[in-house]
Design an enzyme around this catalytic site. Structure first.
Site, PDB file in Angstrom:
ATOM      1  N   MET A   1      31.015  41.710 -45.229  1.00 47.33           N
ATOM      2  CA  MET A   1      30.384  41.946 -46.802  1.00 47.33           C
ATOM      3  C   MET A   1      29.803  39.942 -46.510  1.00 47.33           C
ATOM      4  O   MET A   1      28.956  40.284 -47.935  1.00 47.33           O
ATOM      5  CB  MET A   1      31.980  41.483 -47.475  1.00 47.33           C
ATOM      6  CG  MET A   1      31.722  43.099 -48.260  1.00 47.33           C
ATOM      7  SD  MET A   1      30.983  43.370 -49.165  1.00 47.33           S
ATOM      8  CE  MET A   1      30.742  41.917 -50.833  1.00 47.33           C
ATOM      9  N   ALA A 303      24.210  40.931 -55.575  1.00 46.57           N
ATOM     10  CA  ALA A 303      23.649  41.138 -54.234  1.00 46.57           C
ATOM     11  C   ALA A 303      25.194  41.182 -53.014  1.00 46.57           C
ATOM     12  O   ALA A 303      25.955  40.390 -53.644  1.00 46.57           O
ATOM     13  CB  ALA A 303      23.254  40.050 -54.073  1.00 46.57           C
ATOM     14  N   CYS A 304      25.127  42.139 -52.405  1.00 47.43           N
ATOM     15  CA  CYS A 304      26.215  41.956 -51.217  1.00 47.43           C
ATOM     16  C   CYS A 304      27.569  41.672 -51.834  1.00 47.43           C
ATOM     17  O   CYS A 304      28.016  42.480 -52.872  1.00 47.43           O
ATOM     18  CB  CYS A 304      26.388  40.753 -50.488  1.00 47.43           C
ATOM     19  SG  CYS A 304      27.301  40.466 -48.621  1.00 47.43           S
ATOM     20  N   ALA A 305      29.193  40.184 -51.549  1.00 52.74           N
ATOM     21  CA  ALA A 305      29.466  39.934 -52.816  1.00 52.74           C
ATOM     22  C   ALA A 305      29.746  40.564 -53.956  1.00 52.74           C
ATOM     23  O   ALA A 305      30.496  40.821 -54.789  1.00 52.74           O
ATOM     24  CB  ALA A 305      30.901  39.071 -52.169  1.00 52.74           C
TER      25      ALA A 305
END
Length: 568
Positions: A1, A303-305
């Protein structure tokens, strides 16, 4: 993550990492590692080899035979053509360096084949392969001064200057970088000067986040604004990296209104900030954006986490009957589904998870620098030894690369958020449903009734594209899945003028990931214009661009990129 740059993002080289290292996912960064654990696994490897004397003797005999061929110049061993470590012609043409390379290939192959052939359990084999592959990466002749042909060439060209520079870099890194080679020349960049330069203003600030409103770049804009929810690890400006790589600037130039959250870098005093804290904050940002835009629904992008946070926020709003606040949802390199394999067993068993939670609880935060170092050791050829060769062996300066600077500009995770993320991925809490609630509201992804645009990276070792694809399948609304051809960061940074960019599409989302990939069509160019068109189809009417920041309730506090992004 963790949004740490991948091997392709950094070296743009072929992936020479062994399979066991490539298979690890970003969830491992939340577990972390310690030298004691690594030494324990190394001791386990020695004990297991000692307990299999017949297999060890066979491997030694086979290796001795190949070493004899190498000595006599009869070996046919060659490196993988994609392995950029051995591109110097001397590895092929010089008999000494050719034999040195072949010897390395022989013993590394023998070690890995030995571990593969041991009669041991699958989980133990994965742990031992992890150790063996680190030994193989560390033992490459390219990593040492005297066994790298480029060392002599560089020393001759610089009249010894490269040797002095390499020693200086080594001493500096031992003193100031915990013994790891620096990946970037940090003096070349400054946030607000040549990074995160898109014009805007902070129009709201509380103790958790700042909200940035960007100046429109067209005469008319979409009435329904975009709100960017960035990852909590590293800074938000990966989406506004430089003018030519800025996703935010591209959206503005396409006529979108854009707002972005900039998270505060928490200290140990904020140890109790959990996922619920960030979900409430994202919902607060949505309310502020709607207040400024005349109660228009918001196009939420994470985005991402930050993508996980955005998805949980959407589910939380749906559970509260407030889904009308959102127009659509976009998730970039976001993993909601736990990695579906036993890969993490080699390093992320219950004992390791418990130890990781204890460490963050003790310190109050999980340090982003520690996670970055963990990721570096997951990709040692690209993220450790590549820079050992560049900085020490060849005596070059670390590169001035904006992605690497952003990658090094880490933040911290509060202990409570760290625990929440570990439990989500460890127990797959978002897929099961009914096992996770915020303020009494059950978090159920299936309640989200908004169209979803999902982007993943084919070479992403942090949020594997297969897990991103399965995460997309958790939604019941209309979905759009785009598979970029690059790694974790480069799949986001995909400007239209990048001639090498490409992505893959396939409209049949009932397929499993492998079948979907086999049937996918390659599209040349960037996915950014496709996302803009999708946003326009989910947006509102065109209205005159706002001439001031904020409104009577939320005025400009200070120019973008704000205060929080500069915190260390």
């Amino acid at each position: 993550m963790n949004a740490v740059a991948s091997d392709q993002d950094i070296t743009r080289s072929g992936d020479s990492s062994p399979r066991a290292l490539r298979d690890l996912t970003g969830a491992y960064a939340f577990v972390g590692s310690r030298w004691g654990e690594a030494l324990s696994s190394g001791g386990e490897l020695l004990k297991v080899l000692a307990s299999h004397p017949v297999a060890l003797a066979r491997a030694q005999a086979s290796l001795s035979l190949e070493m004899t061929r190498i000595t006599l110049g009869r070996s046919r061993l060659r490196p993988d053509p994609e392995d950029r470590r051995f591109t110097d012609p001397a590895w092929r043409d010089n008999p000494v360096f050719r034999r040195l390379l072949q010897g390395y290939l022989a013993w590394s192959s023998a070690l890995l084949e030995l571990v593969h052939g041991l009669r041991i359990g699958a989980d133990q084999r994965r742990r031992l392969l992890f150790v063996a592959e680190h030994l193989v990466a560390a033992g490459a002749p390219t990593n040492l001064f005297v066994t790298h042909p480029g060392f002599y060439d560089a020393a001759a060209r610089s009249r010894g200057g490269s040797i002095l520079a390499g020693v200086r870099h080594l001493i500096e890194d031992l003193r100031h970088n915990r013994g790891l080679p620096r990946q970037v020349d940090k003096s070349a960049f400054r946030v607000g000067r040549n990074l995160a330069t898109t014009e805007g203003a902070v129009i709201f600030r509380n103790e958790v986040f700042e909200l940035i409103q960007y100046s429109p770049r067209t005469a008319t804009v979409d009435a329904q604004p975009v709100l960017v929810c960035p990852p909590q690890i590293n800074k938000y400006y990966v989406l506004d990296l430089s003018p030519e790589k800025s996703f935010i600037r591209h959206a503005l130039e396409a006529g979108q209104q854009v707002f972005a959250i900039s998270w505060r870098n928490p200290t140990a005093t904020k140890r109790d900030w959990d996922l619920a804290t960030y979900v409430r904050s994202t919902a607060r940002a949505i309310d502020v954006v709607r207040d400024i835009s005349g109660d228009q629904p918001v196009k939420l992008l994470g985005a991402c986490a930050g993508g996980l946070t955005a998805a949980v926020t959407a589910a939380w709003l749906a559970g509260r009957g407030e889904q009308s606040k959102l127009s659509c949802l976009s998730l970039l390199v976001t993993m909601l589904d736990s990695p579906r394999s036993r890969r993490l067993a080699r390093v992320a068993d219950d004992t390791a998870v418990t130890a990781a939670l204890a460490r963050s609880q003790f310190s109050g935060v999980l340090d982003g620098g520690d996670m970055a170092r963990t990721f570096a050791w997951l990709r040692p050829n690209e993220l450790i030894w590549h820079f050992v060769v560049n900085n020490y062996v060849l005596g070059n300066e670390p590169p001035a690369f904006d992605v690497l600077y952003w990658n090094s500009d880490t933040t911290r995770l509060p202990a409570a958020l760290h625990a929440d993320l570990l439990m989500i991925y460890r127990n797959n809490r978002l897929r099961s449903g009914g096992d996770f609630a915020i303020d009494g509201v059950e978090i159920d992804i299936r309640r989200i009734d908004r169209d979803v645009f999902v982007v993943a990276g084919a070479r992403d070792h942090i949020t594997p594209w297969q897990a991103c694809y399965r995460s997309m399948q958790m939604f019941r609304a209309n979905m759009r899945f785009v598979l970029g051809a690059a790694g974790h960061v480069q799949s986001i940074l995909c400007p239209p003028d990048d001639d090498s960019a490409r992505f893959y599409v396939n409209d049949d989302y009932s397929l499993d990931p492998a079948a979907w990939r086999r049937g996918a069509r390659e599209q040349r160019g960037s996915w950014w214009p496709a996302w803009v068109r999708w946003c326009e189809s989910h947006g509102g009417e065109r209205i005159p661009a706002p001439e001031v920041y904020g409104n009577d309730d939320y005025g400009p506090v200070e120019p973008a990129p704000g205060r929080y992004v500069r915190q260390i």
